[in-house]
Write a protein that holds these residues in place. Structure first.
Motif, PDB file in Angstrom:
ATOM      1  N   ASN A 182      58.501  49.785  31.437  1.00  0.00           N
ATOM      2  CA  ASN A 182      58.763  48.621  30.581  1.00  0.00           C
ATOM      3  C   ASN A 182      59.386  47.454  31.348  1.00  0.00           C
ATOM      4  O   ASN A 182      60.461  46.968  31.008  1.00  0.00           O
ATOM      5  CB  ASN A 182      59.632  49.021  29.381  1.00  0.00           C
ATOM      6  CG  ASN A 182      58.905  49.972  28.463  1.00  0.00           C
ATOM      7  OD1 ASN A 182      57.681  49.945  28.350  1.00  0.00           O
ATOM      8  ND2 ASN A 182      59.635  50.847  27.806  1.00  0.00           N
ATOM      9  N   GLU A 183      58.666  47.017  32.351  1.00  0.00           N
ATOM     10  CA  GLU A 183      59.122  45.895  33.163  1.00  0.00           C
ATOM     11  C   GLU A 183      58.066  44.786  33.205  1.00  0.00           C
ATOM     12  O   GLU A 183      57.884  44.112  34.218  1.00  0.00           O
ATOM     13  CB  GLU A 183      59.501  46.396  34.558  1.00  0.00           C
ATOM     14  CG  GLU A 183      60.673  47.364  34.442  1.00  0.00           C
ATOM     15  CD  GLU A 183      61.096  47.998  35.730  1.00  0.00           C
ATOM     16  OE1 GLU A 183      61.320  47.263  36.690  1.00  0.00           O
ATOM     17  OE2 GLU A 183      61.237  49.236  35.755  1.00  0.00           O
ATOM     18  N   ALA A 184      57.402  44.585  32.058  1.00  0.00           N
ATOM     19  CA  ALA A 184      56.337  43.592  31.951  1.00  0.00           C
ATOM     20  C   ALA A 184      56.825  42.183  32.265  1.00  0.00           C
ATOM     21  O   ALA A 184      56.082  41.379  32.829  1.00  0.00           O
ATOM     22  CB  ALA A 184      55.723  43.632  30.547  1.00  0.00           C
ATOM     23  N   GLU A 185      58.062  41.879  31.935  1.00  0.00           N
ATOM     24  CA  GLU A 185      58.587  40.523  32.128  1.00  0.00           C
ATOM     25  C   GLU A 185      58.832  40.173  33.588  1.00  0.00           C
ATOM     26  O   GLU A 185      58.842  39.000  33.945  1.00  0.00           O
ATOM     27  CB  GLU A 185      59.886  40.349  31.340  1.00  0.00           C
ATOM     28  CG  GLU A 185      59.692  40.365  29.839  1.00  0.00           C
ATOM     29  CD  GLU A 185      60.988  40.117  29.094  1.00  0.00           C
ATOM     30  OE1 GLU A 185      61.928  39.545  29.684  1.00  0.00           O
ATOM     31  OE2 GLU A 185      61.054  40.494  27.919  1.00  0.00           O
ATOM     32  N   THR A 186      59.006  41.169  34.441  1.00  0.00           N
ATOM     33  CA  THR A 186      59.409  40.896  35.826  1.00  0.00           C
ATOM     34  C   THR A 186      58.412  41.360  36.885  1.00  0.00           C
ATOM     35  O   THR A 186      58.469  40.881  38.023  1.00  0.00           O
ATOM     36  CB  THR A 186      60.759  41.562  36.120  1.00  0.00           C
ATOM     37  OG1 THR A 186      60.666  42.957  35.786  1.00  0.00           O
ATOM     38  CG2 THR A 186      61.870  40.914  35.307  1.00  0.00           C
ATOM     39  N   ILE A 187      57.509  42.262  36.550  1.00  0.00           N
ATOM     40  CA  ILE A 187      56.676  42.897  37.583  1.00  0.00           C
ATOM     41  C   ILE A 187      55.757  41.910  38.306  1.00  0.00           C
ATOM     42  O   ILE A 187      55.551  42.024  39.513  1.00  0.00           O
ATOM     43  CB  ILE A 187      55.893  44.105  37.011  1.00  0.00           C
ATOM     44  CG1 ILE A 187      55.249  44.915  38.141  1.00  0.00           C
ATOM     45  CG2 ILE A 187      54.859  43.674  35.976  1.00  0.00           C
ATOM     46  CD1 ILE A 187      56.217  45.515  39.118  1.00  0.00           C
ATOM     47  N   THR A 188      55.226  40.934  37.607  1.00  0.00           N
ATOM     48  CA  THR A 188      54.340  39.963  38.268  1.00  0.00           C
ATOM     49  C   THR A 188      55.091  39.199  39.351  1.00  0.00           C
ATOM     50  O   THR A 188      54.587  39.044  40.472  1.00  0.00           O
ATOM     51  CB  THR A 188      53.735  38.982  37.244  1.00  0.00           C
ATOM     52  OG1 THR A 188      52.919  39.732  36.334  1.00  0.00           O
ATOM     53  CG2 THR A 188      52.864  37.937  37.933  1.00  0.00           C
ATOM     54  N   ALA A 189      56.289  38.729  39.054  1.00  0.00           N
ATOM     55  CA  ALA A 189      57.070  37.983  40.050  1.00  0.00           C
ATOM     56  C   ALA A 189      57.406  38.853  41.252  1.00  0.00           C
ATOM     57  O   ALA A 189      57.354  38.390  42.396  1.00  0.00           O
ATOM     58  CB  ALA A 189      58.345  37.438  39.411  1.00  0.00           C
ATOM     59  N   VAL A 190      57.726  40.122  41.023  1.00  0.00           N
ATOM     60  CA  VAL A 190      58.030  41.033  42.128  1.00  0.00           C
ATOM     61  C   VAL A 190      56.800  41.193  43.026  1.00  0.00           C
ATOM     62  O   VAL A 190      56.887  41.067  44.254  1.00  0.00           O
ATOM     63  CB  VAL A 190      58.521  42.400  41.608  1.00  0.00           C
ATOM     64  CG1 VAL A 190      58.604  43.425  42.740  1.00  0.00           C
ATOM     65  CG2 VAL A 190      59.865  42.257  40.905  1.00  0.00           C
ATOM     66  N   ILE A 191      55.654  41.434  42.416  1.00  0.00           N
ATOM     67  CA  ILE A 191      54.414  41.618  43.183  1.00  0.00           C
ATOM     68  C   ILE A 191      54.061  40.344  43.939  1.00  0.00           C
ATOM     69  O   ILE A 191      53.710  40.383  45.121  1.00  0.00           O
ATOM     70  CB  ILE A 191      53.267  42.072  42.256  1.00  0.00           C
ATOM     71  CG1 ILE A 191      53.547  43.499  41.754  1.00  0.00           C
ATOM     72  CG2 ILE A 191      51.922  41.992  42.972  1.00  0.00           C
ATOM     73  CD1 ILE A 191      52.631  43.950  40.640  1.00  0.00           C
ATOM     74  N   GLN A 192      54.163  39.204  43.281  1.00  0.00           N
ATOM     75  CA  GLN A 192      53.838  37.937  43.946  1.00  0.00           C
ATOM     76  C   GLN A 192      54.779  37.657  45.114  1.00  0.00           C
ATOM     77  O   GLN A 192      54.345  37.144  46.151  1.00  0.00           O
ATOM     78  CB  GLN A 192      53.859  36.794  42.936  1.00  0.00           C
ATOM     79  CG  GLN A 192      52.690  36.846  41.983  1.00  0.00           C
ATOM     80  CD  GLN A 192      52.778  35.802  40.881  1.00  0.00           C
ATOM     81  OE1 GLN A 192      53.832  35.216  40.619  1.00  0.00           O
ATOM     82  NE2 GLN A 192      51.654  35.569  40.217  1.00  0.00           N
ATOM     83  N   THR A 193      56.035  37.994  44.967  1.00  0.00           N
ATOM     84  CA  THR A 193      56.979  37.804  46.070  1.00  0.00           C
ATOM     85  C   THR A 193      56.599  38.686  47.249  1.00  0.00           C
ATOM     86  O   THR A 193      56.576  38.232  48.401  1.00  0.00           O
ATOM     87  CB  THR A 193      58.425  38.102  45.617  1.00  0.00           C
ATOM     88  OG1 THR A 193      58.758  37.218  44.548  1.00  0.00           O
ATOM     89  CG2 THR A 193      59.404  37.925  46.764  1.00  0.00           C
TER      90      THR A 193
END
Length: 140
Positions: A17-28
């Motif tokens: 349940n980390e939908a809000e943050t996972i994209t930014a982590v992957i992009q970084t």
């Protein structure tokens, strides 16, 4: 920005349940040249796995709950060329700006451990139980 793409690194990110943050982590991670990113979805109900896949990560599922179980699942079937495994949290609490410095030392070491308690910002994102456990002395 220093690229880490010349290193054979697989990034493992257990999520729940980390939908809000996972994209930014992957992009970084991708901005540092890390392209082998494996997200282990550990029972998310918010679409974390699908979002991670859309962001460019390989996604595997681990139905048995637990961070350790998710890490273990992520370690299965490693690509042959992988020499380093980087564990990363999907909630954005890791300071990824230090990755180039950390990965630049891989020729000198066989194992590198991060220390989130080393900075006030790192300590602030840990739960009281994590802070307590992290300050216990290591006994070999």
């Amino acid at each position: 920005m220093i690229s880490c793409q010349i290193l054979p690194v697989l990034v493992l990110i257990p999520v729940r349940n980390e939908a809000e943050t996972i994209t930014a982590v992957i992009q970084t991670l991708q901005s540092y040249g890390l392209t082998q990113i494996r997200v282990v979805d550990n029972g998310s109900t918010d679409g974390s796995g699908a979002i991670a896949e859309q962001a460019g990560a390989e996604v595997v599922t681990e139905p048995i709950p637990g961070y350790g179980q998710s890490c273990w699942r992520g370690l299965q079937h490693l690509p042959a060329q992988v020499e380093w495994i980087l564990f990363c949290d999907g909630d954005g609490s890791d300071d990824l700006s230090q990755l180039p410095s950390l990965l630049a030392t891989t020729a000198e070491y066989d194992l590198i451990l991060g220390n989130r308690r080393a900075t006030a910002a790192g300590r602030a994102v840990l739960t009281p139980a994590q802070n307590f456990g992290s300050q216990l002395p290591f006994v070999a």
